[in-house]
Design a protein around this motif. Structure first.
Motif, short mmCIF file in Angstrom:
data_model
loop_
_atom_site.label_atom_id
_atom_site.label_comp_id
_atom_site.label_asym_id
_atom_site.label_seq_id
_atom_site.Cartn_x
_atom_site.Cartn_y
_atom_site.Cartn_z
N ILE A 181 1.00 -1.04 -0.08
CA ILE A 181 0.43 0.10 0.01
C ILE A 181 0.79 1.13 0.04
CG2 ILE A 181 -1.22 1.33 0.94
CD1 ILE A 181 -3.00 -0.76 2.45
N PHE A 182 1.94 1.10 0.84
CA PHE A 182 2.74 2.26 1.07
C PHE A 182 3.66 2.55 -0.09
CE2 PHE A 182 6.75 4.86 2.21
CZ PHE A 182 5.84 5.72 2.87
N ALA A 183 4.10 1.33 -0.80
CA ALA A 183 5.32 1.46 -1.62
C ALA A 183 4.31 1.93 -3.35
CB ALA A 183 5.62 0.42 -2.23
N SER A 184 3.28 1.58 -4.07
CA SER A 184 2.24 2.12 -4.45
C SER A 184 1.44 3.28 -4.73
CB SER A 184 1.00 1.06 -4.35
OG SER A 184 0.07 1.24 -3.33
N MET A 185 1.51 3.63 -3.55
CA MET A 185 0.80 5.17 -2.81
C MET A 185 2.04 6.05 -3.20
SD MET A 185 -0.63 7.02 0.24
CE MET A 185 1.21 6.47 1.36
N MET A 186 2.99 5.52 -2.74
CA MET A 186 4.46 6.54 -2.17
C MET A 186 5.61 6.85 -3.46
SD MET A 186 3.55 8.92 -0.05
CE MET A 186 5.28 9.83 -0.28
N GLY A 187 5.55 5.50 -4.00
CA GLY A 187 6.84 5.34 -5.21
C GLY A 187 6.48 5.88 -5.90
N PRO A 188 4.91 6.11 -6.40
CA PRO A 188 5.47 6.87 -8.43
C PRO A 188 4.67 8.31 -8.57
CG PRO A 188 4.22 4.92 -7.94
CD PRO A 188 3.87 4.76 -7.31
N PHE A 189 4.88 8.59 -6.91
CA PHE A 189 5.08 10.27 -6.47
C PHE A 189 5.73 9.92 -6.52
CE2 PHE A 189 4.80 13.26 -3.02
CZ PHE A 189 4.65 13.98 -3.51
N MET A 226 7.89 9.11 -7.55
CA MET A 226 9.03 9.47 -9.04
C MET A 226 8.91 10.08 -9.45
SD MET A 226 9.69 5.39 -9.54
CE MET A 226 10.48 4.77 -10.40
N GLY A 227 7.74 10.55 -10.30
CA GLY A 227 7.10 12.16 -10.19
C GLY A 227 6.24 11.33 -11.27
N TYR A 228 5.53 10.21 -11.01
CA TYR A 228 4.93 9.89 -12.37
C TYR A 228 3.52 10.54 -11.88
CZ TYR A 228 8.47 6.22 -13.39
OH TYR A 228 9.19 5.15 -13.92
N VAL A 229 2.66 10.47 -10.74
CA VAL A 229 1.73 10.58 -10.79
C VAL A 229 1.83 12.07 -9.64
CG1 VAL A 229 0.84 8.92 -10.20
CG2 VAL A 229 1.99 9.40 -8.50
N SER A 230 0.90 12.63 -9.13
CA SER A 230 0.73 13.86 -8.55
C SER A 230 0.35 13.57 -7.30
CB SER A 230 -0.77 14.83 -9.48
OG SER A 230 -2.23 14.69 -8.55
N LEU A 231 0.62 14.82 -6.29
CA LEU A 231 0.38 14.40 -4.82
C LEU A 231 -1.19 14.29 -4.52
CD1 LEU A 231 1.28 14.10 -2.25
CD2 LEU A 231 0.52 16.41 -2.22
N VAL A 232 -2.17 14.64 -5.21
CA VAL A 232 -3.04 14.02 -5.02
C VAL A 232 -4.05 12.54 -5.92
CG1 VAL A 232 -6.33 14.77 -5.72
CG2 VAL A 232 -5.13 15.83 -5.11
N GLU A 233 -3.37 12.26 -6.92
CA GLU A 233 -3.28 11.17 -7.21
C GLU A 233 -3.00 10.23 -6.37
OE1 GLU A 233 -2.82 12.51 -12.08
OE2 GLU A 233 -1.51 12.03 -10.79
N SER A 234 -1.60 10.20 -6.69
CA SER A 234 -1.13 9.43 -4.86
C SER A 234 -1.87 8.73 -4.36
CB SER A 234 0.25 9.81 -4.94
OG SER A 234 0.62 8.60 -3.51
N SER A 235 -2.47 9.85 -3.44
CA SER A 235 -3.41 9.28 -2.75
C SER A 235 -4.72 8.72 -3.07
CB SER A 235 -3.93 11.02 -1.53
OG SER A 235 -5.38 11.87 -2.41
N VAL A 236 -5.46 8.83 -3.47
CA VAL A 236 -6.75 8.17 -4.43
C VAL A 236 -5.84 6.96 -4.89
CG1 VAL A 236 -7.44 7.83 -6.55
CG2 VAL A 236 -7.26 9.92 -5.86
N ILE A 237 -4.81 6.18 -5.04
CA ILE A 237 -4.31 5.50 -5.51
C ILE A 237 -4.21 4.82 -3.86
CG2 ILE A 237 -1.68 4.01 -5.87
CD1 ILE A 237 -1.72 5.85 -8.10
N GLY A 238 -3.63 5.15 -2.73
CA GLY A 238 -3.69 4.34 -0.87
C GLY A 238 -5.34 4.12 -1.09
#
Length: 442
Positions: free
Chosen positions: A235-243, A245-257
């Motif tokens: 859960i943590f890696a799928s949320m923070m990893g892409p953020f 690395m610049g693949y997703v924005s902060l809001v998109e990261s929260s939605v993924i988590g």
């Protein structure tokens, strides 16, 4: 009346409103709006609160707040941490203090999934504490580490408190989250060291699991339980990893988590209708509360800034008292610790942020670093008598054999560890700033 006296009157009026038992946002917002109308009248006074509301609604990262609050309640209400604690129970039980060590690691992983102190405390008090007491662990030691460990939720990402600080201080949430990782791990490491030393000197404080119980657990069962430890990491890696690395924005990261936590709960068949309603209502209530508090804080800060009170305070500290920049920053932290005995973290932030944040900027300190210092003092406030938030939550959830006196005495070494962490971060700012600089640049 001089601008300085107006500012003092506003501050005293705000404190008086809070002492009457009014909600934080109501007391602060009322003083801000009344002061604005009296100072500028209908021509501009009513625009201050309106402008603050529009500023809040236009702040895109604010959308992360309900996502992370939802994720925290899902983790708590669906009991996804039960399997995780069972894993620590099996793998760390053979060593003295092993279950207490596993509890601290549980708190770290839960904190990395919810961003709320209350969720971690609920899990620790209802899952870990009864088991620890049944195993003969010292009740004051384990009660203290659960309270201290649960407070990590507001320091490590996705910390909701750092989101609030980011809004008021106008700093990037992503940098604040990254800044909280190493200080959070440092504090957790000091908690672990505390348990290891105490149980090493006196194994009766944390007895190891009996040999016959360990032999009854097969290696197949032990390895199957390791899958429970993979869940929070995923859960943590799928949320923070892409953020990061610049693949997703902060809001998109929260939605993924939030999405992954919900899907896991559904797949485990723990997302019942009652749990869904509980998570929805609680998330809405907490999100709205934080938004009202932010709205009141922004309005109050706008009035203060319009009065020039911030510049007057800067002159008072730097010119009239002649204090050095480090003496001022230490006094700020002491004032936070004193306020924390009577107020919660959000109340402290909205009361002093209009004064302290511009002063920190004028002293040429890094506001990202100062956000970590503020958050650590909030952690101390959560467990500091007489009105520490976690103290009363622990009393409500702990077994009857744990008295309020035990709870109060249990936090003495924990507060000492938190103060030590605060001093280390003040002395070595790069512990907090290295990771944000590596990701975002200096």
């Amino acid at each position: 009346m001089s601008y300085e006296m107006i500012a003092i009157t506003m501050f005293l009026g705000m404190m008086a409103m809070l002492l009457t038992g009014q909600r934080v946002f109501a007391g602060i917002g009322f003083v801000a709006v009344v002061a604005a109308l009296l100072l500028w009248g209908d021509r501009g006074g009513h625009d201050i609160a309106f402008t603050s509301a529009i500023k809040l609604m236009n702040w895109y990262p604010m959308l992360t707040l309900p996502m992370f609050v939802w994720m925290g309640y899902v983790m708590s209400e669906t009991r996804l941490a039960d399997d995780l604690y069972r894993m620590f129970h099996v793998w760390f039980g053979p060593v003295p203090g092993g279950l207490a060590i596993g509890t601290i690691l549980l708190m770290v992983l839960v904190s990395a999934m919810n961003g709320l102190s209350v969720a971690g405390l609920a899990i620790g008090a209802t899952i870990a504490l009864p088991e620890l007491l049944k195993r003969g662990y010292d009740k004051r030691m384990v009660t203290g580490i659960i309270q201290g460990g649960s407070s990590l939720g507001i320091l490590v990402p996705p910390s909701i408190v750092l989101v609030l600080y980011a809004m008021i201080a106008r700093q990037p949430v992503g940098q604040l989250w990254l800044a909280g990782i190493f200080p959070g791990l440092l504090m957790a490491g000091l908690f672990l060291l505390y348990v290891i030393i105490r149980c090493g000197l006196n194994p009766r404080l944390g007895p190891a699991l009996p040999r016959e119980e360990l032999d009854a657990i097969t290696w197949a069962e032990r390895f199957s339980l390791l899958r429970a430890g993979i869940l929070p990491v995923v859960i943590f890696a799928s949320m923070m990893g892409p953020f990061v690395m610049g693949y997703v924005s902060l809001v998109e990261s929260s939605v993924i988590g939030a999405t992954i936590a919900t899907l896991v709960a559904v797949l485990k068949r723990r997302m019942t209708r009652a749990v869904w309603e509980k998570c929805t209502v609680s998330s809405l209530g907490v999100s709205c509360m934080f938004m009202w508090i932010l709205l009141a804080a922004l309005a109050f800060g706008a009035v203060f800034d319009g009065l020039g009170a911030v510049r007057a305070i800067e002159a008072f500290f730097l010119e009239d008292l002649g204090l050095t920049r480090w003496q001022i920053i230490i006094l700020m932290q002491v004032s936070f610790l004193l306020l924390g005995m009577f107020l919660d973290d959000t109340a402290m932030l909205v009361i002093v942020a209009p004064l302290y944040i511009p002063l920190v900027r004028a002293l040429e300190f890094d506001l990202i670093w100062y956000g970590v210092l503020y958050t650590i003092t909030c952690q101390i406030a959560y467990i500091t008598p007489p009105f520490g938030y976690n103290l009363f939550l622990m009393r409500a959830m702990a077994p009857d054999q744990v008295s309020l006196t035990d709870i109060y005495r249990s936090i003495v070494p924990i507060v000492g560890i938190m103060l030590l962490t605060l001093v280390i971060i003040m002395a070595f700012p790069q512990i907090a700033l290295w990771l944000p600089h590596q990701v975002y640049g200096p």
